[in-house]
Structure formats: structure tokens, C-alpha cells
Motif scaffolding. Structure first.
Motif, PDB file in Angstrom:
ATOM      1  N   LEU A 206      13.231  -4.531  -1.020  1.00 24.87           N
ATOM      2  CA  LEU A 206      13.204  -3.476  -2.029  1.00 24.87           C
ATOM      3  C   LEU A 206      12.019  -2.540  -1.824  1.00 24.87           C
ATOM      4  N   VAL A 207      10.871  -3.101  -1.439  1.00 25.61           N
ATOM      5  CA  VAL A 207       9.665  -2.295  -1.264  1.00 25.61           C
ATOM      6  C   VAL A 207       9.632  -1.622   0.108  1.00 25.61           C
ATOM      7  N   PHE A 208      10.001  -2.386   1.141  1.00 25.04           N
ATOM      8  CA  PHE A 208       9.934  -1.837   2.488  1.00 25.04           C
ATOM      9  C   PHE A 208      11.057  -0.842   2.779  1.00 25.04           C
ATOM     10  N   GLY A 209      12.114  -0.847   1.942  1.00 27.17           N
ATOM     11  CA  GLY A 209      13.220   0.079   2.167  1.00 27.17           C
ATOM     12  C   GLY A 209      12.785   1.531   2.253  1.00 27.17           C
ATOM     13  N   PRO A 210      12.116   2.075   1.218  1.00 30.57           N
ATOM     14  CA  PRO A 210      11.669   3.469   1.304  1.00 30.57           C
ATOM     15  C   PRO A 210      10.683   3.707   2.449  1.00 30.57           C
ATOM     16  N   LEU A 211       9.807   2.739   2.729  1.00 30.59           N
ATOM     17  CA  LEU A 211       8.846   2.891   3.820  1.00 30.59           C
ATOM     18  C   LEU A 211       9.564   3.020   5.165  1.00 30.59           C
ATOM     19  N   ILE A 212      10.456   2.058   5.426  1.00 23.09           N
ATOM     20  CA  ILE A 212      11.181   2.057   6.701  1.00 23.09           C
ATOM     21  C   ILE A 212      12.098   3.271   6.791  1.00 23.09           C
ATOM     22  N   TYR A 355      11.810   1.163  -9.198  1.00 26.98           N
ATOM     23  CA  TYR A 355      12.226   2.558  -9.077  1.00 26.98           C
ATOM     24  C   TYR A 355      11.168   3.516  -9.614  1.00 26.98           C
ATOM     25  N   TYR A 356      10.521   3.160 -10.737  1.00 26.00           N
ATOM     26  CA  TYR A 356       9.653   4.122 -11.412  1.00 26.00           C
ATOM     27  C   TYR A 356       8.171   3.966 -11.078  1.00 26.00           C
ATOM     28  N   LEU A 357       7.736   2.805 -10.619  1.00 26.15           N
ATOM     29  CA  LEU A 357       6.321   2.694 -10.257  1.00 26.15           C
ATOM     30  C   LEU A 357       5.954   3.629  -9.099  1.00 26.15           C
ATOM     31  N   PRO A 358       6.799   3.758  -8.047  1.00 27.54           N
ATOM     32  CA  PRO A 358       6.476   4.750  -7.016  1.00 27.54           C
ATOM     33  C   PRO A 358       6.415   6.182  -7.558  1.00 27.54           C
ATOM     34  N   ILE A 359       7.205   6.488  -8.586  1.00 26.14           N
ATOM     35  CA  ILE A 359       7.143   7.824  -9.184  1.00 26.14           C
ATOM     36  C   ILE A 359       5.777   8.051  -9.819  1.00 26.14           C
ATOM     37  N   TYR A 360       5.251   7.000 -10.455  1.00 24.93           N
ATOM     38  CA  TYR A 360       3.901   7.113 -11.014  1.00 24.93           C
ATOM     39  C   TYR A 360       2.890   7.360  -9.897  1.00 24.93           C
ATOM     40  N   PHE A 361       2.959   6.574  -8.836  1.00 31.04           N
ATOM     41  CA  PHE A 361       1.984   6.719  -7.747  1.00 31.04           C
ATOM     42  C   PHE A 361       2.088   8.095  -7.086  1.00 31.04           C
ATOM     43  N   ALA A 367      -0.070   9.944  -4.492  1.00 32.34           N
ATOM     44  CA  ALA A 367       0.147   9.157  -3.276  1.00 32.34           C
ATOM     45  C   ALA A 367       1.357   9.687  -2.509  1.00 32.34           C
ATOM     46  N   SER A 368       1.359   9.465  -1.204  1.00 37.10           N
ATOM     47  CA  SER A 368       2.517   9.821  -0.388  1.00 37.10           C
ATOM     48  C   SER A 368       3.621   8.788  -0.623  1.00 37.10           C
ATOM     49  N   PRO A 369       4.877   9.123  -0.242  1.00 35.00           N
ATOM     50  CA  PRO A 369       5.951   8.129  -0.398  1.00 35.00           C
ATOM     51  C   PRO A 369       5.647   6.821   0.323  1.00 35.00           C
ATOM     52  N   THR A 370       5.026   6.930   1.505  1.00 30.03           N
ATOM     53  CA  THR A 370       4.689   5.718   2.259  1.00 30.03           C
ATOM     54  C   THR A 370       3.653   4.881   1.527  1.00 30.03           C
ATOM     55  N   MET A 371       2.594   5.534   1.060  1.00 25.93           N
ATOM     56  CA  MET A 371       1.526   4.795   0.386  1.00 25.93           C
ATOM     57  C   MET A 371       1.978   4.252  -0.969  1.00 25.93           C
ATOM     58  N   SER A 372       2.923   4.914  -1.617  1.00 24.19           N
ATOM     59  CA  SER A 372       3.403   4.395  -2.898  1.00 24.19           C
ATOM     60  C   SER A 372       4.088   3.050  -2.701  1.00 24.19           C
ATOM     61  N   GLY A 373       4.746   2.886  -1.554  1.00 23.33           N
ATOM     62  CA  GLY A 373       5.337   1.588  -1.240  1.00 23.33           C
ATOM     63  C   GLY A 373       4.273   0.544  -0.952  1.00 23.33           C
ATOM     64  N   VAL A 374       3.221   0.947  -0.240  1.00 26.80           N
ATOM     65  CA  VAL A 374       2.123   0.024   0.062  1.00 26.80           C
ATOM     66  C   VAL A 374       1.435  -0.419  -1.222  1.00 26.80           C
ATOM     67  N   TYR A 375       1.282   0.498  -2.168  1.00 22.31           N
ATOM     68  CA  TYR A 375       0.609   0.184  -3.414  1.00 22.31           C
ATOM     69  C   TYR A 375       1.386  -0.833  -4.259  1.00 22.31           C
ATOM     70  N   MET A 376       2.658  -1.037  -3.950  1.00 23.18           N
ATOM     71  CA  MET A 376       3.466  -2.003  -4.697  1.00 23.18           C
ATOM     72  C   MET A 376       3.379  -3.420  -4.133  1.00 23.18           C
ATOM     73  N   LEU A 377       2.684  -3.590  -3.032  1.00 20.13           N
ATOM     74  CA  LEU A 377       2.604  -4.914  -2.411  1.00 20.13           C
ATOM     75  C   LEU A 377       1.975  -5.975  -3.308  1.00 20.13           C
ATOM     76  N   PRO A 378       0.963  -5.657  -4.148  1.00 18.45           N
ATOM     77  CA  PRO A 378       0.428  -6.715  -5.030  1.00 18.45           C
ATOM     78  C   PRO A 378       1.507  -7.355  -5.887  1.00 18.45           C
ATOM     79  N   SER A 437       2.816  -9.031 -13.644  1.00 16.06           N
ATOM     80  CA  SER A 437       4.281  -8.937 -13.699  1.00 16.06           C
ATOM     81  C   SER A 437       4.917  -9.667 -12.520  1.00 16.06           C
ATOM     82  N   GLY A 438       4.262  -9.612 -11.349  1.00 20.89           N
ATOM     83  CA  GLY A 438       4.774 -10.336 -10.179  1.00 20.89           C
ATOM     84  C   GLY A 438       4.732 -11.841 -10.370  1.00 20.89           C
TER      85      GLY A 438
END
Length: 583
Positions: A206-212, A355-361, A367-378, A437-438
Motif C-alpha cells: 500500500l505504501v510502496f505502490g505510489p513510490l514505485i 489515502y489522506y496522510l500523503p495528502i497532508y504531507f 513533501a514530494s509524492p515520493t517523500m510522502s510515502g517514505v514518511y508513512m513508514l513509521p 495507530s500502527g
């Protein structure tokens, strides 16, 4: 002496019955494969009428060691690909619409996939009841791969939409198929750990999808967002095809016998009645507020049609009883409907959050689309670690319900804290909130899937799992639509309040990463705050959905699934005649 002879004769008769298959109505299943408690036998009796069941353990050859991981490896890989495919297309859509000049079709690239997958979920569960787990799973995976290939070579937008629908049809039998196979590989007390590992690693998709997807689109072509499934899938498929260790939890009737009575075995009439209801409901949710107004004749007609079909299907399903697409006696069990609702609320909150946490980032945090995915890793890593750890803890403790209850509390707390995020939030805050939350999601995501299997005969396990998956997907579509309405309305309200001189329509058209190009520097702080507050409103919904998992978690039951506890109960319940279970 006569009494002793009768007892010996009765014992001999019951032992012979154990060796026979226990008949579902017009179905073939074997006895419950674990030491059964009185509660479990009574539960099985609701589903298997007129069957004689004894609480003696039925020996099964479970998988372990290398044999187990030769099966688990490709299952995890396929599960990862399925979740990857749900998000990888998101960052490729702009290039796809430019290539085909198909901006009007943008909603269908996702909707066709979700519709096809949701519609086939109940039927996929029935398929695993009657056909080999291994070859059924491989067949669905082949359909998924064919759909991916069609998407990759698509020469038109319509061809791409058809390819996405075919891929969605394939995924309908993959998530529940993986869990069905796991349930056939190991006894109940070992399943939480394996389900946690499978789901935990799959969530990385789910997280790596937008990155890849972004990287492939930028450096190669958007077509590789679909081609990537082919080489990875070939490896997973080969491992499954040549594996001899993929078990069935119960004996299956000959395939030709099933084909001769296919409409009855799979309840195809029930499927034909239920499918239009799902399609119309999901179309109404997809189009409502976007393509058509919520009070338009089209949306109202779709909802009315869905309700009518649902009523017709409900009547048919009730009349068919245990031969139905969703057996009545199964869905009436508290563990099953409670577990399905927990999965529905949990997965809905996950989809909205992802879906919405990357929109916040990307908006408030620049943040860039790539970094927004990285920021979700925690969030994802915390979920993965807890899923594995808690799965092992359930093996030790024997009870899964306390972890589901704690999961709901942690998720609600984490999502609730995320609703406090603002453009000035520190890294420590958004990392800490995500970890909470994780932790919650990792503690609870496999528990309802274990609960619905507890006490069910093996032939019913695929149906229970498919019901959970179907509920998760249906609830996800419903609440994602609700979250979109909340976000859009909130954004309109807050932009007018916080950046009154900004061009509202231009901001909404530009999106989360492009609005800075259409507003002045003085208007940026107000728009950033508007985006952050709008995402916060969506996280209120996330927290509420997580909290709804709490009351239904109490319905998952308090049976100790530890092997020793089950064996102890089985010994305590061993007959004299008064202690025997007569069904």
C-alpha cells in the motif's frame, strides 16, 4: 456385561464414523481437524445437521519448517502484489490520461478494479469449498496476471479499463485464498502469527505502490506499473505450481461431479442476484457528488435498484439456507458477523488513513509524492512488527479477543491524535502518532480472521474468510466515498475562511501538490492550514471507525485456542455416554 458390550459397540460405531466424511447438505467435508470442545461441536452442529461428531482429536499432517515456508513465501509475495496493484496506479494516472486523452475515464481506472474484486468475493469463497486450494489459487492468480498484461499493452483507455476489471476479478480469490491455505497448513493456535506476517508484509504494498509507480512512470513508462506484476508473479506462480505441499483442509468431491451441478454447488442464482446490488451500490458511491449530484435521478435510481436486488437476494439466500452463497447458519454465528464487522471498520480506517496522510504531507508539509510515502513508514513498520509479535503472543496466551480490544483503543487514539496535525507539527509528532495507530492495527488485523475460523468445520472456513474480505472491501468503498465528501466540503469551507482572496476553483483543480502555482505567496499559509484542517476532519472519521471495532471485538469469543488447552478440554469431555455430543 450387556451394558459394557453396548458401550464397546457404540464406541466402535463412533470410531468408524470419525473415519467417514461429515456431510454438509450435498457437500463433502471431513471432521473438525483439531481437538474439539463442546462449544465448538455445538457450533459445528448448527452448520452440519444430522452428523455424528465426537470430541476425539482427528490427526492431521500440518506443515512446518521448510515445507511451510515454501508455501508461505509465494503467498506473501502474491498478497504484496495485490495490495501494490491497488495503489501503484495512483501516481501513473496523470501520464495515462495524457497518453490516451482520457481525463473523463480517470475514475474507472480504480473503480473497475474495485467493482470486479468486490462482486466476486462471495463466489470465490464458494470456489475454495469445492475445488483444490492450490489450483483454485493459481487460477485466480493467472487471471490477475492476464489482467496486468492487458493493462500493460493497452492501446486505448477502454482496453485499460477492461484489463483493470480482469485483474480485479483475479484478486477476488487471492487474499481470501492465501488465508484459506494458511488455515489448512497449520493448526488454529499457530495461525495468528502467520496471518500477521502475511498481512504485515502485504501492507508494504500500500505504501510502496505510489513510490514505485512514480519512479517507473518518471524513469521508464507508466506501462511498467502493470508489467512489474509479470516477472514477480512468474516466480511466485512457479513456486506454487511445483510445490507439493499446498494442502486442503477437507476432502473435495471430484471436479466433474461439481461441474455437473455447478449452479447448485456455487449458488449461481444467488450470485446473479447479489452482484447487481453490489455494482449499483458501488457505482452510486463512485459517481455521487462527482459525476452526478447526490439527489440526481441516476444516483437515487442506483441506490433503489441496489436495495431491490439486495432484498431479492436476501429472500433467496434465506430460502437456500446452508446451500446459499453465504450460508445462513454461518452468518448467524456471533463470531462470524462480529469478526466481519471488525474487519470492515478496521480496513475502512486503514484505506482512509493511507489515502489522506500523503495528502497532508504533500500539501501542508510540502513533501514530494515520493517523500510522502517514505514518511508513512513509521506506521507500516510499527504495524508489521506488532503483527508478528502479537501473533506469537496469542500462541502463548491462547486468547485473541484482548488483543482485538487493545487494537481498537490504540487505533482510535492514534488516528485521533493525527487529527491534531497542522502545518507547524513537528516530525516527532507525526511519527509518534503514526506509530500509535500502527501498533493498534498490527495488534488487531488478524484477530477477527482467526476468530471466524474458531469452531467452524474446515469447509466453512473459506466462506467465513471471504465474507470478512467482502465486508472490508464494501465498507472501504462506502467510507472512502464519505471521506471524499468530508474532505471536499471542508476544504471549500476553510479556504473561503482562511484564504478569502484565493481562487477556490483553481485551487481544487490544481490539487494538493499544484495549488502553489495558482495562488500568491500571501495566500499560501491560509491554504496550507485549510488543507491540514480538512485532512484533520477526515481523521475524525478514521478515529470513529477504529472505535467501532471495540464493541464488536467482544463478540469474537473467549475460547482458549492453545493446543494444550484444547487437548485438556477434549480429555475432560471424553465420554461416558452422558458426555458424548449427539447432533
Amino acid at each position: 456385561m450387556a451394558s459394557s458390550d453396548r458401550s464397546a459397540s457404540s464406541r466402535h460405531s463412533l470410531e468408524k464414523d470419525v473415519e467417514k466424511e461429515i456431510p454438509l447438505p450435498q457437500e463433502h467435508v471431513t471432521p473438525v481437524p483439531q481437538p474439539a470442545t463442546v462449544e465448538e461441536l455445538k457450533g459445528a452442529a448448527e452448520i452440519i445437521p444430522e452428523a455424528e461428531i465426537t470430541p476425539e482429536a482427528v490427526e492431521e499432517k500440518w506443515l512446518s519448517g521448510v515445507k511451510l515456508w515454501l508455501v508461505m513465501g509465494p503467498l506473501i509475495l502474491v498478497f504484496f502484489l495485490v495490495l501494490l496493484d491497488t495503489t501503484i496506479v495512483s501516481t501513473a494516472i496523470p501520464d495515462i490520461t495524457n497518453h490516451f486523452n482520457s481525463l473523463a475515464d480517470i475514475g474507472w481506472y480504480s473503480a473497475s478494479y474495485q467493482l470486479a474484486s468486490a462482486v466476486l468475493q462471495p463466489l470465490a469463497g464458494k470456489t475454495y469449498v469445492y475445488f483444490s486450494n492450490k489450483w483454485t489459487f493459481i487460477s485466480f492468480f493467472a487471471v490477475f496476471e492476464i489482467g496486468s498484461l492487458l493493462c500493460g499493452v493497452a492501446t486505448s483507455s477502454k482496453m485499460l479499463i477492461v484489463g483493470r476489471a480482469i485483474a480485479g476479478m483475479g484478486t477476488a480469490g487471492l487474499q481470501n485464498g492465501a488465508m484459506t491455505i494458511i488455515s489448512a497448513c497449520v493448526p488454529l493456535h499457530k495461525r495468528p502469527a502467520l496471518l500477521g506476517i502475511c498481512q504485515g508484509f502485504a501492507q508494504l504494498g500500500l505504501v510502496f505502490g505510489p513510490l514505485i509507480g512514480g519512479a517507473l512512470t518518471q524513469y521508464t513508462t507508466w506501462r511498467w506499473c502493470f508489467y512489474i506484476n509479470l516477472p514477480i508473479g512468474a516466480v511466485a506462480g512457479a513456486l506454487l505450481v511445483f510445490s507439493r505441499g499446498v494442502p486442503d483442509a477437507h476432502s473435495k468431491p471430484p471436479a466433474m461431479e461439481v461441474f455437473r451441478d455447478l449452479h447448485h454447488k456455487l449458488d449461481l442464482i444467488g450470485f446473479v442476484l447479489l452482484s447487481p446490488a453490489i455494482i449499483m451500490a458501488l457505482l452510486a458511491l463512485q459517481w455521487g457528488g462527482n459525476v452526478y449530484a447526490w439527489d440526481s435521478a441516476t444516483i437515487i435510481g442506483l441506490f433503489c435498484g441496489a436495495a431491490g436486488n439486495l432484498l431479492a437476494w436476501s429472500a433467496w439466500n434465506w430460502w437456500k439456507k446452508d446451500d446459499a452463497l453465504i450460508p445462513v447458519s454461518m452468518i448467524r454465528r456471533t463470531r462470524v458477523w462480529s469478526g466481519s464487522l471488525v474487519v470492515g471498520f478496521l480496513m475502512s480506517s486503514l484505506y482512509i488513513f493511507v489515502y489522506y496522510l500523503p495528502i497532508y504531507f504533500q500539501s501542508a508539509d510540502s513533501a514530494s509524492p515520493t517523500m510522502s510515502g517514505v514518511y508513512m513508514l513509521p506506521n507500516i513498520l510499527a504495524s508489521l512488527v506488532l503483527a508478528v509479535a502479537v501473533g506469537k503472543a496469542v500462541q502463548i496466551v491462547g486468547y485473541y479477543t484482548p488483543f482485538s480490544i487493545a487494537s481498537a483503543i490504540f487505533m482510535a487514539l492514534g488516528y485521533g491524535l493525527c487529527s491534531m496535525l497542522s502545518p507547524t507539527s513537528t516530525t516527532g509528532e507525526w511519527v509518534g502518532f503514526q506509530i500509535l495507530s500502527g501498533i493498534g492495527r498490527g495488534m488487531g488485523m488478524q484477530m477477527p480472521l482467526v476468530a471466524v475460523q474458531n469452531g467452524l468445520p474446515p469447509a466453512m472456513v473459506p466462506l467465513a474468510i471471504s465474507l470478512c474480505m467482502f465486508t472490508g472491501m464494501l465498507f472501504g468503498a462506502v467510507f472512502l466515498s464519505a471521506s471524499a465528501t468530508i474532505f471536499t466540503n471542508s476544504l471549500r469551507t476553510f479556504i473561503v475562511q482562511l484564504a478569502p482572496t484565493a481562487d477556490l476553483d483553481a485551487i481544487l483543480t490544481a490539487g494538493a501538490t499544484g495549488f502553489r502555482k495558482v495562488i500568491s505567496a500571501e495566500e499560501v499559509p491560509g491554504v496550507l492550514l485549510a488543507y491540514a484542517k480538512s485532512v484533520d476532519r477526515v481523521f475524525y472519521l478514521c478515529a470513529a471507525l477504529a472505535a467501532l471495532c471495540l464493541p464488536f471485538s467482544f463478540g469474537l469469543g473467549w475460547t482458549n485456542i492453545k493446543k494444550k488447552a484444547q487437548e485438556k478440554k477434549a480429555v475432560a469431555e471424553k465420554p461416558d455416554e452422558k458426555a458424548r455430543i449427539e447432533v
